[in-house]
Design a protein around this motif. Structure first.
Motif, PDB file in Angstrom:
ATOM      1  N   GLY A 120      41.623  41.080  35.539  1.00 34.78           N
ATOM      2  CA  GLY A 120      40.672  41.718  36.436  1.00 34.78           C
ATOM      3  C   GLY A 120      41.268  42.795  37.312  1.00 34.78           C
ATOM      4  N   VAL A 128      33.858  42.059  32.878  1.00 37.88           N
ATOM      5  CA  VAL A 128      34.277  42.584  34.185  1.00 37.88           C
ATOM      6  C   VAL A 128      35.533  43.438  34.085  1.00 37.88           C
ATOM      7  N   VAL A 157      30.672  49.692  41.747  1.00 34.84           N
ATOM      8  CA  VAL A 157      31.358  48.406  41.646  1.00 34.84           C
ATOM      9  C   VAL A 157      32.104  48.146  42.950  1.00 34.84           C
ATOM     10  N   LYS A 177      34.885  42.073  41.713  1.00 37.09           N
ATOM     11  CA  LYS A 177      34.907  41.427  40.394  1.00 37.09           C
ATOM     12  C   LYS A 177      35.311  39.970  40.582  1.00 37.09           C
ATOM     13  N   VAL A 224      36.358  37.352  38.475  1.00 35.28           N
ATOM     14  CA  VAL A 224      36.813  37.129  37.100  1.00 35.28           C
ATOM     15  C   VAL A 224      36.565  35.683  36.673  1.00 35.28           C
ATOM     16  N   LEU A 257      30.164  40.707  37.942  1.00 34.58           N
ATOM     17  CA  LEU A 257      30.461  42.031  38.461  1.00 34.58           C
ATOM     18  C   LEU A 257      29.561  42.274  39.671  1.00 34.58           C
TER      19      LEU A 257
END
Length: 373
Positions: A90, A231, A257, A260, A262, A267
């Motif tokens: 990520g 992601v 964005v 994230k 992960v 997202l």
């Protein structure tokens, strides 16, 4: 064994071409060396063969010998495997930093020494100075092209055996010299992006190594807006590729964005390029590398960049005695400071060194960290 005292890394671009020209005209016994760093994957997108032809043509025009080395296996293990692992975790890595440390100023330098050369030279826009017996890496005179950010992992041994002929020159002057001298690369476009991806779509390329894993796109408060393909295909501050369009109940402003997750394959997005979720004032790093071999102090103030070509920002740096990791506190909030990228520290034009960013105090990152604790 070559009789050249300087081996120039000729990439097939205008910068390395002019670097070789300047060294030849200064009377240095030189030769070129073309590095193949990526094995052809059959897609036809890699420019390596075109670059190789251009490098040969340049050396022919300058009347200097050229050598060839294949570092693709070293690149795979020293750069690319790390690149994929970072995206899988990520994070957003910077392969140019690793390529300089592992390939251009390690294997290339070793190859030049095997050929009998005392120095290597590249077309980087950076400068060197020596003070009290120590080498210093300085920003390139053309601040718009300065590449010291990508060179911050170099040390005293590498710098002692390196020349940067373009360090004092603006890019338009480099182009002018190339044209007036009739170099075949004079009007060649600068390469952009990551060398092994070339002009192809980044997501399609990465999908060959990180298969798509769909998940939800959510707002910071958990409202589901859509789906994403994975992601790891996205980075903080990114606007493109979300395919959200107009979302009922929200303004028509673009989405970015901002986080994230992960572990849960989520997202997180928000509207506005200056969303508070993108802002942080503090970062923590992996162990730092210092060009001088040691930091200037355990705690000091300097300027820092967290991305290439980002304006430098004042900050305070504290070093963890046991690990060598950094805590960097900025004087004002920073946008989209991204784990995996590098924080590079400067004292005026002098590059002190830097480190890979491990974490920040951005709101969502802090929330995920606290939830995992």
């Amino acid at each position: 064994m070559s009789t050249a005292q300087v081996i120039v890394g000729v990439s097939g671009g205008v910068d390395s071409s002019v670097a070789a020209l300047l060294l030849r005209d200064a009377g240095h016994p030189i030769a070129g060396l073309f590095m193949q760093n990526w094995a052809d994957d059959g897609s036809g997108e890699c420019r390596a063969e075109e670059d190789r032809r251009d490098a040969v043509a340049v050396c022919g025009r300058l009347g200097i010998p050229i050598h060839f080395r294949d570092f693709s296996a070293e690149y795979w293990s020293g750069v690319f495997e790390h690149f994929v692992a970072e995206y899988a975790a990520g994070r957003t890595p910077n392969p140019d930093v690793l390529c300089n440390r592992e390939i251009k100023f390690r294997y290339f330098l070793d190859a030049a020494r095997e050929l009998g050369a005392r120095h290597i030279a590249t077309g980087h826009y950076a400068r060197l100075a020596q003070e009290r017996g120590r080498w210093r890496l300085l920003r390139g005179r053309d601040r718009g092209k300065d590449q010291s950010y990508f060179l911050h992992q170099l040390g005293q041994v590498q710098l002692a055996h390196t020349l940067f002929p373009l360090g004092d020159m603006p890019k338009p002057e480099v182009r002018r010299i190339a044209r007036e001298t009739g170099l075949p690369t004079a009007d060649k476009k600068d390469s952009t992006g990551i060398c092994f991806i070339g002009e192809r779509d980044f997501r399609s390329f990465l999908a060959q190594y990180l298969p798509a894993r769909e998940g939800e796109i959510q707002t910071p408060d958990g409202r589901v807006l859509g789906r994403h393909p994975g992601v790891f295909y996205f980075t903080l501050g990114q606007r493109e590729g979300l395919q959200l369009g107009g979302v009922r109940g929200f303004d028509a402003a673009p989405w970015y964005v901002v986080g994230k997750d992960v572990a849960h394959n989520v997202l997180v997005v928000d509207q506005g390029s200056d969303s508070p979720y993108l802002m942080s004032t503090r970062l923590w790093s992996e162990p730092a590398h210092w060009i001088d071999g040691a930091p200037p102090a355990a705690r000091f103030e300097c300027m820092a960049q967290t991305r290439y070509r980002q304006p430098e920002e004042p900050c305070q740096v504290s070093i963890d005695e046991s690990s060598g990791a950094l805590e960097v506190v900025f004087a004002r909030p920073q946008r989209a400071v991204t784990p995996g990228q590098s924080v590079v520290l400067y004292d005026g034009d002098v590059c002190l060194g830097g480190a890979v960013i491990a974490a920040t105090d951005a709101p969502l990152e802090r929330r995920l960290r606290e939830a995992a604790a």
